[in-house]
Every structure is written in C-alpha cells, then in structure tokens.
Enzyme design. Sequence first.
Site, mmCIF file in Angstrom:
data_model
loop_
_atom_site.group_PDB
_atom_site.id
_atom_site.type_symbol
_atom_site.label_atom_id
_atom_site.label_comp_id
_atom_site.label_asym_id
_atom_site.label_seq_id
_atom_site.Cartn_x
_atom_site.Cartn_y
_atom_site.Cartn_z
ATOM 1 N N SER A 230 -15.803 -0.831 -76.421
ATOM 2 C CA SER A 230 -16.141 0.575 -76.223
ATOM 3 C C SER A 230 -14.979 1.452 -76.689
ATOM 4 C CB SER A 230 -16.510 0.800 -74.756
ATOM 5 O OG SER A 230 -17.151 2.037 -74.567
ATOM 6 N N ASP A 456 -27.568 -0.614 -77.891
ATOM 7 C CA ASP A 456 -26.452 -0.098 -77.095
ATOM 8 C C ASP A 456 -26.757 1.339 -76.682
ATOM 9 O OD1 ASP A 456 -23.928 1.050 -76.287
ATOM 10 O OD2 ASP A 456 -22.920 -0.612 -77.295
ATOM 11 N N HIS A 483 -24.456 -2.704 -73.394
ATOM 12 C CA HIS A 483 -23.220 -2.139 -73.927
ATOM 13 C C HIS A 483 -22.104 -3.162 -73.813
ATOM 14 C CE1 HIS A 483 -20.194 0.734 -75.033
ATOM 15 N NE2 HIS A 483 -19.611 0.694 -73.850
#
Length: 516
Positions: A230, A456, A483
């Site tokens: 991320s 995602d 995610h």
Amino acid sequence: MSPRLQKRWAPAMLGTLVILAAMTACTTAPPADTPSGLTQFYSQQIAWEACKGYANTAIESAVFAQAPTMECGRLEVPLDYQDPDGKTAHLAVARVPARGQPIGSLVINPGGPGGSGLFATAATAMSLPAARLTESFDLVGFDPRGVGSSEPAIDCFTDAVADSGDIILSTQGTAVQWTEQNTKDILDQCAERSGGVDVLTSVGTRDAARDIDVVRAVLGDEQLTFLGQSYGTRLGAVYAEQFPQNVRAMLLDGAIDPTQGTVERRVGAYTGFQRSFEQMAAFCATQADCPLGDDPTRATEKFHQIVRPLYEKPVPALNSDLGFDEAIGGVVAGLYTEAAWPRIIAGITQLRQGRGDELLQLNYDFSLRDAEGRWPNFAEALYAINCMDEERLSEEEGSALRTSIFEAAPFMDPGVALTGARDGCEHWPVEPTLGYPYATGIEGLPPTLVVSITGDPTTPHAGGIQLAESLGAALLTVEGEGHTIVMAGTNQCVNEMAADYLIDLELPPEGASCEL
C-alpha cells in the site's frame, strides 16, 4: 479509510509482531559511500532487547507475544537531513532472525502512511511461520519517523478524545464541515503534543526513505531487500528513486500510482470502494433477509435509507454512539477484505434495529484500538505524513474534490448540502516535499516486482500497472478481491512467486497471474 477515526483520515493499510529476552549488538562499519556528514548514523549499533516495552496497546502486546524470537531496538537518525548535527529522532526497529542461514534482511513496510513496521514484522512471522522467506531472511520492520514507538511520535489527541469521535483530521469522504480556525487549531495541537512544529515537518516520505538507507547500512546489508505494501509501495519507490544503486530486490504490493496527483488518486481510490460496496451488496443479495434488498442495483438507495438518518440522530453503539461518518467508516473498513463482508451486512442489519455496535467495532478493529481504549497513533501520523506529501488544496478545490468523491462513491454521500471542505494542512508551515510524479525514469535500478489485485478497493489495479511501467518492473496480477496479499501467506501461488523473486531474484514470467 478510517473506522471510528474516519472523520480524520483516508484509505490505508497494516500488519503484526513481538519479543526476545537476550541482548545482542549489531556492529557495522560505515559503508564506503556513506553520504557526507552522516557517518555517525551509518556506523551506529543497535542494542537488541525484548520487545515488551515497545508495545503501545494490548493488541500490540498480544501480537508481539506470538513472535517469541523477535527482538527490538532503536536507531538514531537526523530529524533534518540538511542539518545532521541538529536534533535527532529515534526509530523503533524489530528483527525476527531467520530460521536458517540468512542471506540478509527483508525490510518490511505495511503501509498507511502510519502503519507500524514492528507490528507488521510480528504479523509476518506469524503468517509465514514455515515459509521460505522466514528461512532465508531476517525479517526487519521499523516504525517510520513519527509513527508508533519511534520517538518523537506524532500525537494530536488523547485516547478519550479519539473515543468521542470528535477528532477532525480530514474532510474528504466525510460530512465534516470545517472553519479556518479548526485547521489552525489542528496544527497547533499536534505541534504542542508532538514536540514542536519541526517534528511535524520532518515526517515526509523522502526523509523516511533516507532513514531506510540508514537501517540497511546498520543491519550490515550492502543492498536493500524490501517488501512494501500500500503506502509502502510509495515509500519503496521513493527509496528506489533516491538510492537505486543500493537496491537488491524490491517487491511492491498494492501499488500507488506514482504519476497521479492527490485529487486524481483519491477519486480513483473512492471509485474502488464503490465497486467493492457493490460487490458486497451483490453477495448480500444472495442471502435471506439482506438489509440492502435482493436487487444489487438498488443497494446504494437502500443503504441511504438506513444510514442517512444518522447524520441528524446517531444511534447507541458499545459504550458510545454511532453517527453517519462513523457508520461509513465502519463499512469502508470492512470493504478492505472480502472476509469482512458478513460483518458489514450484520452491522447494517443492526442499524435497522437502532444499534451501531458492529460498525463501531469494525472501526475499532481496523484502527487497532484495544479493549482498554488505547489507540495507536496511526491516524495522527497519517495526517502529518500526508501534509508533507500531498498537494495542498484551496477551499474551493477541497469542496470540488469532496463532490467528486461522492460522485465516485455515492454510497458515502450524506445527502445534505456541505461546505467547509478545507485542507487540514492549510496552515502547515512548509510546502510538501514529495512532488508528482515521482519515481519515474530511474537509472540503474535492478529488476523489481509489483503485485496487484484486480479488485483492490483502495489502490486500483490500474495503479499497479502504472507503477510497474514507471519502474520498469515485472507485474504479478492477482485475480480477486482485497487489498494486498503477499504478507498474508494465504495464497500458495503468490507465496512461491514472491519467494522466488526475493530469495533467488527470479521474476515471474511476463503475464503471470494468480487467483484468490
């Protein structure tokens, strides 16, 4: 996006970690190419010790206890790299020694910004107990400057105030209406509680990336092996931009597009949440008594009927109450993973019965608030780091962005006229330092690997494609919802390709894919 704290921050991500009793020292000579004036930092030692004293919440303590070989220590870095003889910060670092003969360290960042690398290291050790990665690498994580157990840490409010739900750190994706005095008060309060304005202005990604190079050198690694997820993909990409010659391998999972500015990227992220909401609603429609009805095309309308009344009249929830923003935050927290969809549905069902317990608990779980009411500083660190990274918006631009967000993610729209979408960083004393685009046209970077999930909800697959193109990286596409995936250890296809790359530097073939 935040749970109970959803009023004050935007989409993010995390991990897990723990303790060892023996103390050892890591000695290292400064590398021959140590940047000028930084020898004292590159040549320091870490005094490793048990991690018990590094936990800030009961959740962290429990997770640390599940990684009994983990050891922790502190690393000194300059608060301002332009003034290495000035103030310093101390990063909390954790290490889980390899189960076999290590080929080096695997440095982990779980995202956020604001996620704890100590927590992520423990979590990774737990989720990959017998994996090739834990056999071949010392797992290393650190709390970036301003985060978690690093000192000084960003601190803007007490746990009691966090529980009140009245903290405001962002207007975007919320029904919060700000005044200019609000944004000034935020800066003043954070500066006072964090140790000064100079602390707030030292936490940008470019400085955090420089810290990684100090970590690498002190660990005794000639080159860095890095796994970022991320926001960690931004941190890794900026490190690659600044120190391409020091990269051995870099795996970036759940990628942020380095070519998109703040507005475009945030609208894209909320578009992803709308898609995930619709996927969740379609799943709900297959079940009896779905609170969103049996027609997924009307799910947003049904949701509005249930949740919009909370704008004027919150409902009781646990030991507090649940308003509109907290309800949206709980839903968004659950959209990060398909496994949480049943909890979202249960929470929406509960709202129809006049209670908000489940959605508030989703907020708490996402934020890692413990049962004693202690919060990590994730939301505060995210706010300050974004103030150093993101483009500054005028009130008009902020209002336009909020309108665009509700158009992209209509399930989040409160259905009332809103004003005051001010930038929480509008009184920040320095300009952002990241710059867009970043990490493009890098020369001398070894082959890297980007992993991206097609469904995602917050870092869209298109961003993974673009990051791979920007870095000249290989792309591993993962078909499914969720995610990030690499540190979970739940997908054998991903596990093997990640290990092949990080250990043997063997990239997946072109067009490679896995399924969740």
